[in-house]
Scaffold this motif. Sequence first.
Motif, PDB file in Angstrom:
ATOM      1  N   PHE A   3      15.428 -79.117  -9.615  1.00 41.03           N
ATOM      2  CA  PHE A   3      16.669 -78.371  -9.587  1.00 41.03           C
ATOM      3  C   PHE A   3      16.581 -77.240 -10.596  1.00 41.03           C
ATOM      4  CE2 PHE A   3      21.438 -78.451  -9.981  1.00 41.03           C
ATOM      5  CZ  PHE A   3      21.714 -78.350  -8.636  1.00 41.03           C
ATOM      6  N   TYR A   4      16.938 -76.029 -10.202  1.00 43.27           N
ATOM      7  CA  TYR A   4      16.912 -74.903 -11.125  1.00 43.27           C
ATOM      8  C   TYR A   4      18.065 -73.953 -10.820  1.00 43.27           C
ATOM      9  CZ  TYR A   4      14.734 -72.452  -7.241  1.00 43.27           C
ATOM     10  OH  TYR A   4      14.486 -71.907  -6.011  1.00 43.27           O
ATOM     11  N   PHE A   5      18.383 -73.112 -11.779  1.00 45.24           N
ATOM     12  CA  PHE A   5      19.491 -72.171 -11.662  1.00 45.24           C
ATOM     13  C   PHE A   5      18.983 -70.744 -11.773  1.00 45.24           C
ATOM     14  CE2 PHE A   5      21.434 -76.080 -13.072  1.00 45.24           C
ATOM     15  CZ  PHE A   5      22.587 -76.138 -12.298  1.00 45.24           C
ATOM     16  N   PRO A   6      19.567 -69.823 -11.003  1.00 45.48           N
ATOM     17  CA  PRO A   6      19.178 -68.408 -11.110  1.00 45.48           C
ATOM     18  C   PRO A   6      19.723 -67.809 -12.411  1.00 45.48           C
ATOM     19  CG  PRO A   6      21.022 -68.635  -9.612  1.00 45.48           C
ATOM     20  CD  PRO A   6      20.608 -70.040 -10.008  1.00 45.48           C
ATOM     21  N   ASN A   7      19.218 -66.641 -12.775  1.00 46.17           N
ATOM     22  CA  ASN A   7      19.711 -66.003 -13.999  1.00 46.17           C
ATOM     23  C   ASN A   7      20.687 -64.866 -13.711  1.00 46.17           C
ATOM     24  OD1 ASN A   7      17.955 -64.069 -13.081  1.00 46.17           O
ATOM     25  ND2 ASN A   7      16.621 -64.116 -14.866  1.00 46.17           N
ATOM     26  N   ALA A   8      20.959 -64.586 -12.423  1.00 51.08           N
ATOM     27  CA  ALA A   8      21.921 -63.547 -12.061  1.00 51.08           C
ATOM     28  C   ALA A   8      22.438 -63.794 -10.643  1.00 51.08           C
ATOM     29  CB  ALA A   8      21.272 -62.174 -12.145  1.00 51.08           C
ATOM     30  N   PHE A   9      23.619 -63.263 -10.362  1.00 56.94           N
ATOM     31  CA  PHE A   9      24.157 -63.309  -9.003  1.00 56.94           C
ATOM     32  C   PHE A   9      25.129 -62.156  -8.807  1.00 56.94           C
ATOM     33  CE2 PHE A   9      27.516 -65.351 -11.222  1.00 56.94           C
ATOM     34  CZ  PHE A   9      28.639 -65.441 -10.423  1.00 56.94           C
ATOM     35  N   THR A  10      25.397 -61.836  -7.540  1.00 59.12           N
ATOM     36  CA  THR A  10      26.215 -60.679  -7.183  1.00 59.12           C
ATOM     37  C   THR A  10      27.298 -61.086  -6.184  1.00 59.12           C
ATOM     38  OG1 THR A  10      24.669 -60.125  -5.434  1.00 59.12           O
ATOM     39  CG2 THR A  10      24.344 -59.015  -7.536  1.00 59.12           C
ATOM     40  N   PRO A  11      28.472 -61.484  -6.650  1.00 63.59           N
ATOM     41  CA  PRO A  11      29.529 -61.916  -5.740  1.00 63.59           C
ATOM     42  C   PRO A  11      30.237 -60.734  -5.071  1.00 63.59           C
ATOM     43  CG  PRO A  11      30.303 -62.069  -7.983  1.00 63.59           C
ATOM     44  CD  PRO A  11      28.870 -61.630  -8.046  1.00 63.59           C
ATOM     45  N   ASN A  12      29.550 -60.092  -4.129  1.00 58.17           N
ATOM     46  CA  ASN A  12      30.111 -58.903  -3.480  1.00 58.17           C
ATOM     47  C   ASN A  12      30.322 -59.093  -1.979  1.00 58.17           C
ATOM     48  OD1 ASN A  12      27.475 -58.923  -2.669  1.00 58.17           O
ATOM     49  ND2 ASN A  12      26.938 -56.962  -3.591  1.00 58.17           N
ATOM     50  N   ALA A  13      30.335 -60.325  -1.511  1.00 60.10           N
ATOM     51  CA  ALA A  13      30.626 -60.665  -0.110  1.00 60.10           C
ATOM     52  C   ALA A  13      29.653 -60.048   0.889  1.00 60.10           C
ATOM     53  CB  ALA A  13      32.064 -60.289   0.234  1.00 60.10           C
ATOM     54  N   ASP A  14      28.389 -59.923   0.491  1.00 58.85           N
ATOM     55  CA  ASP A  14      27.382 -59.424   1.441  1.00 58.85           C
ATOM     56  C   ASP A  14      26.523 -60.556   2.001  1.00 58.85           C
ATOM     57  OD1 ASP A  14      25.744 -60.099  -0.671  1.00 58.85           O
ATOM     58  OD2 ASP A  14      24.729 -58.164  -0.777  1.00 58.85           O
ATOM     59  N   SER A  15      26.918 -61.785   1.754  1.00 59.23           N
ATOM     60  CA  SER A  15      26.230 -62.997   2.225  1.00 59.23           C
ATOM     61  C   SER A  15      24.853 -63.187   1.608  1.00 59.23           C
ATOM     62  CB  SER A  15      26.119 -62.999   3.752  1.00 59.23           C
ATOM     63  OG  SER A  15      27.407 -63.003   4.327  1.00 59.23           O
ATOM     64  N   SER A  16      24.588 -62.534   0.511  1.00 60.27           N
ATOM     65  CA  SER A  16      23.317 -62.689  -0.185  1.00 60.27           C
ATOM     66  C   SER A  16      23.587 -62.842  -1.683  1.00 60.27           C
ATOM     67  CB  SER A  16      22.427 -61.469   0.061  1.00 60.27           C
ATOM     68  OG  SER A  16      21.231 -61.577  -0.674  1.00 60.27           O
ATOM     69  N   ASN A  17      23.272 -64.020  -2.218  1.00 58.45           N
ATOM     70  CA  ASN A  17      23.399 -64.261  -3.655  1.00 58.45           C
ATOM     71  C   ASN A  17      24.849 -64.116  -4.135  1.00 58.45           C
ATOM     72  OD1 ASN A  17      22.153 -64.962  -6.066  1.00 58.45           O
ATOM     73  ND2 ASN A  17      21.768 -62.848  -6.648  1.00 58.45           N
ATOM     74  N   ASP A  18      25.810 -64.586  -3.335  1.00 63.72           N
ATOM     75  CA  ASP A  18      27.230 -64.429  -3.657  1.00 63.72           C
ATOM     76  C   ASP A  18      27.783 -65.498  -4.583  1.00 63.72           C
ATOM     77  OD1 ASP A  18      27.691 -62.081  -2.278  1.00 63.72           O
ATOM     78  OD2 ASP A  18      28.170 -63.114  -0.414  1.00 63.72           O
ATOM     79  N   GLU A  19      27.041 -66.579  -4.820  1.00 66.15           N
ATOM     80  CA  GLU A  19      27.501 -67.660  -5.686  1.00 66.15           C
ATOM     81  C   GLU A  19      26.427 -68.022  -6.689  1.00 66.15           C
ATOM     82  OE1 GLU A  19      30.442 -70.573  -3.286  1.00 66.15           O
ATOM     83  OE2 GLU A  19      28.321 -70.908  -2.970  1.00 66.15           O
TER      84      GLU A  19
END
Length: 94
Positions: A3-19
């Motif tokens: 299990f690992y966690f990302p270091n960044a995300f972009t909650p911009n509703a483009d269905s990619s990396n939103d959470e």
Amino acid sequence: VDFYFPNAFTPNADSSNDEFLGNGYYEGLRDFELSIWNRWGQQIFATTDPREGWNGREFNMGKESPQGVYVFKAKYKTPRGNEVLDEGHVTLLR
């Protein structure tokens, strides 16, 4: 459990990396707790479901959190009962 966690995300509703959501194989994971904290030490998200991610809003339904760096803490037990504490930073990009 892997299990690992990302270091960044972009909650911009483009269905990619939103959470902000842990990734990997977590079959058998137990007693999961994830919390997100802002730079003033206020908790702004918490869950006990490893499949629930943070969407960049206060407790996933309040106002949008500003772009910046946040602290996360994840605690869980592996299938063999080993306790894991994963702490780090995540960057919210808007």
